[in-house]
Design an enzyme around this catalytic site. Sequence first.
Site, PDB file in Angstrom:
ATOM      1  CG  ASP A  30      14.998  25.081  43.112  1.00 59.07           C
ATOM      2  OD1 ASP A  30      14.163  25.976  42.899  1.00 59.07           O
ATOM      3  OD2 ASP A  30      15.989  24.881  42.370  1.00 59.07           O
ATOM      4  N   GLY A  93      13.273  37.913  38.237  1.00 59.34           N
ATOM      5  CA  GLY A  93      13.986  36.648  38.399  1.00 59.34           C
ATOM      6  C   GLY A  93      13.191  35.411  38.063  1.00 59.34           C
ATOM      7  CD  GLN A  94       7.332  33.836  36.584  1.00 63.31           C
ATOM      8  OE1 GLN A  94       6.928  35.004  36.535  1.00 63.31           O
ATOM      9  NE2 GLN A  94       6.522  32.791  36.521  1.00 63.31           N
ATOM     10  CB  SER A  95      13.968  31.111  35.335  1.00 67.66           C
ATOM     11  OG  SER A  95      13.869  30.225  36.436  1.00 67.66           O
ATOM     12  CG  HIS A 100       7.613  28.758  41.028  1.00 68.96           C
ATOM     13  ND1 HIS A 100       7.443  29.132  39.713  1.00 68.96           N
ATOM     14  CD2 HIS A 100       8.828  29.207  41.399  1.00 68.96           C
ATOM     15  CE1 HIS A 100       8.521  29.777  39.294  1.00 68.96           C
ATOM     16  NE2 HIS A 100       9.376  29.841  40.300  1.00 68.96           N
ATOM     17  CG  HIS A 102      11.395  30.363  45.068  1.00 68.83           C
ATOM     18  ND1 HIS A 102      12.412  29.648  44.476  1.00 68.83           N
ATOM     19  CD2 HIS A 102      10.821  31.093  44.075  1.00 68.83           C
ATOM     20  CE1 HIS A 102      12.451  29.943  43.179  1.00 68.83           C
ATOM     21  NE2 HIS A 102      11.510  30.814  42.916  1.00 68.83           N
TER      22      HIS A 102
HETATM   23  P1  AMP Z   1      12.080  31.173  39.319  1.00 75.05           P
HETATM   24  O1  AMP Z   1      13.441  31.551  38.772  1.00 75.05           O
HETATM   25  O2  AMP Z   1      11.573  32.031  40.408  1.00 75.05           O
HETATM   26  O3  AMP Z   1      11.084  31.016  38.169  1.00 75.05           O
HETATM   27  O4  AMP Z   1      12.270  29.756  39.972  1.00 75.05           O
HETATM   28  C1  AMP Z   1      12.345  28.578  39.210  1.00 75.05           C
HETATM   29  C2  AMP Z   1      13.042  27.550  40.028  1.00 75.05           C
HETATM   30  O5  AMP Z   1      12.781  26.276  39.482  1.00 75.05           O
HETATM   31  C3  AMP Z   1      14.575  27.690  40.075  1.00 75.05           C
HETATM   32  O6  AMP Z   1      14.981  27.840  41.419  1.00 75.05           O
HETATM   33  C4  AMP Z   1      15.071  26.395  39.445  1.00 75.05           C
HETATM   34  O7  AMP Z   1      16.247  25.917  40.054  1.00 75.05           O
HETATM   35  C5  AMP Z   1      13.891  25.455  39.668  1.00 75.05           C
HETATM   36  N1  AMP Z   1      13.745  24.345  38.747  1.00 75.05           N
HETATM   37  C6  AMP Z   1      13.770  24.389  37.405  1.00 75.05           C
HETATM   38  N2  AMP Z   1      13.528  23.187  36.888  1.00 75.05           N
HETATM   39  C7  AMP Z   1      13.328  22.352  37.937  1.00 75.05           C
HETATM   40  C8  AMP Z   1      13.019  20.971  38.066  1.00 75.05           C
HETATM   41  N3  AMP Z   1      12.859  20.170  36.990  1.00 75.05           N
HETATM   42  N4  AMP Z   1      12.882  20.458  39.309  1.00 75.05           N
HETATM   43  C9  AMP Z   1      13.052  21.243  40.395  1.00 75.05           C
HETATM   44  N5  AMP Z   1      13.332  22.555  40.338  1.00 75.05           N
HETATM   45  C10 AMP Z   1      13.472  23.099  39.131  1.00 75.05           C
END
Ligand code: AMP
Length: 114
Positions: A30, A93-95, A100, A102
């Site tokens: 991450d 919290g999904q962004s 994916h 974690h």
């Molecule tokens: P979520 O908030 O559960 O959708 O997790 C998305 C995760 O993706 C977050 O922990 C971000 O820090 C991570 N993230 C976003 N863009 C990238 C990237 N280009 N490479 C690695 N991690 C990323």
Amino acid sequence: MTDCIFCRIAAGELPANIAYEDEDVIAFHDLEPQAPTHVLVIPRQHLSTLLDADTGHTLLLGKLQLAAIEIARQLSLDKEGFRVVTNCLAGAGQSVFHVHVHLLGGRAFSWPPG
Ligand code: AMP
């Protein structure tokens, strides 16, 4: 999907620190780690959220979990423990809207999660 950053990482179009890959799954560290070890395990196939999964994805979802477990072993998290979590929808919290898992480890975790 060309506008999905995780699809672009899976396709090798964007850089990532790869931890594991096979024909169905790819995992990378991450960018903003929330623990000493923070790896994201994704399917190469685009699924926006867990809600898009059906019985046709049973094997794929299992592979995500097994890959996370294998990476945890490789990174020596199998003694102290680790957390495997998937956020589904923004309210949880999904962004990034590509499913994916974690994999977090290397520190103590509290429960319930924040
Ligand atoms: P979520 O908030 O559960 O959708 O997790 C998305 C995760 O993706 C977050 O922990 C971000 O820090 C991570 N993230 C976003 N863009 C990238 C990237 N280009 N490479 C690695 N991690 C990323």
